[in-house]
Scaffold this motif. Structure first.
Motif: not given
Length: 264
Positions: A260, A263-264
């Motif tokens: 995550e 991805r950010d």
């Protein structure tokens, strides 16, 4: 075959043959998968000589025996109505019937190769008298499945009234079957030996049963020990597996968080 039929068959045998025949019947029932029947058969007691003689009457003099037992019902009715004269008459008939049946039992036993001693004949007479007062015993007498001699101690709940009726012409105890004293003593010796041998056989059987059960208990305990050890190992493995799952889930959580973040 039902227990009643098996019992009737066993109690028709000579007492010396009873234990081995009973155990054979029990083994057959157990082999057939009927353990309750096998257990009930093993509980059947070997008949005494006097009981065996009474059982002879049930099989070979059932009509006369039935008439005596029916007389017991008449005596009971006479007691309940306090019909003293009728009780005297019936009591005399009772004595006559008991004496006759006792002599018949002696004759039947002699035909089977046994001479009944005077104590045994007296026990037969006492059992017949007791059957007049006890319906449950009367049924066993009718069926020929008596295991032990019984004592007559008053006639049912109205025993004192019956005892108060004069019994002046009571007959003496029935004599031993004709034969000299040596014959009677020899027969008594043989009966005592039969009783001894049967008791020893019963003792050996009980000892074998106890030994067999002790072995089964020891085997069951050993199996329990193995099962408990396996349980401990399984519980340890379960704990390790739970820890591994917790670690894997934690690692999965960290990996998901890292993805995550990227991805950010």
């Amino acid at each position: 075959m039902q227990l009643e039929e098996i019992a009737a068959e066993l109690y028709a045998l000579d007492p010396a043959q009873f234990v081995s025949a009973r155990d054979g019947r029990a083994r057959a029932a157990r082999a057939a998968g009927d353990k309750p029947l096998a257990t009930a058969i093993t509980r059947l007691r070997r008949p005494t000589v006097a009981a065996w003689a009474v059982n002879l009457l049930a099989r070979n003099a059932s009509r006369e025996l039935g008439a005596l037992l029916d007389l017991g019902e008449a005596l009971g009715r006479a007691q309940r109505t306090l019909a003293a004269e009728q009780m005297r008459t019936l009591a005399g008939q009772r004595r006559t019937a008991v004496n006759a049946l006792t002599h018949t039992a002696a004759h039947l036993a002699a035909e089977s190769g046994k001479t009944l001693t005077e104590p045994v004949l007296q026990a037969v007479a006492r059992t017949l008298n007791a059957a007049l007062a006890e319906p449950e015993l009367a049924e066993r007498v009718r069926a020929g499945v008596v295991a032990a001699a019984a004592d007559y101690a008053g006639f049912g709940p109205a025993g004192p009234e019956l005892a108060a009726v004069p019994d002046a012409d009571a007959a003496p105890p029935p004599p031993v079957v004709p034969g000299d004293a040596l014959t009677a003593a020899t027969s008594a010796l043989e009966s005592a030996r039969t009783e001894r041998d049967s008791a020893r056989a019963e003792l050996d059987r009980r000892r074998a049963d106890v030994a067999g059960l002790a072995e089964r208990i020891a085997a069951a305990r050993a199996e329990l020990d193995r099962a408990e050890e396996a349980h401990r190992f399984a519980a340890t493995g379960l704990t390790a597996a739970e820890i591994a799952v917790d670690r894997a889930e934690a690692e999965l959580g960290r990996a998901e968080a890292a993805v995550e973040d990227l991805r950010d």
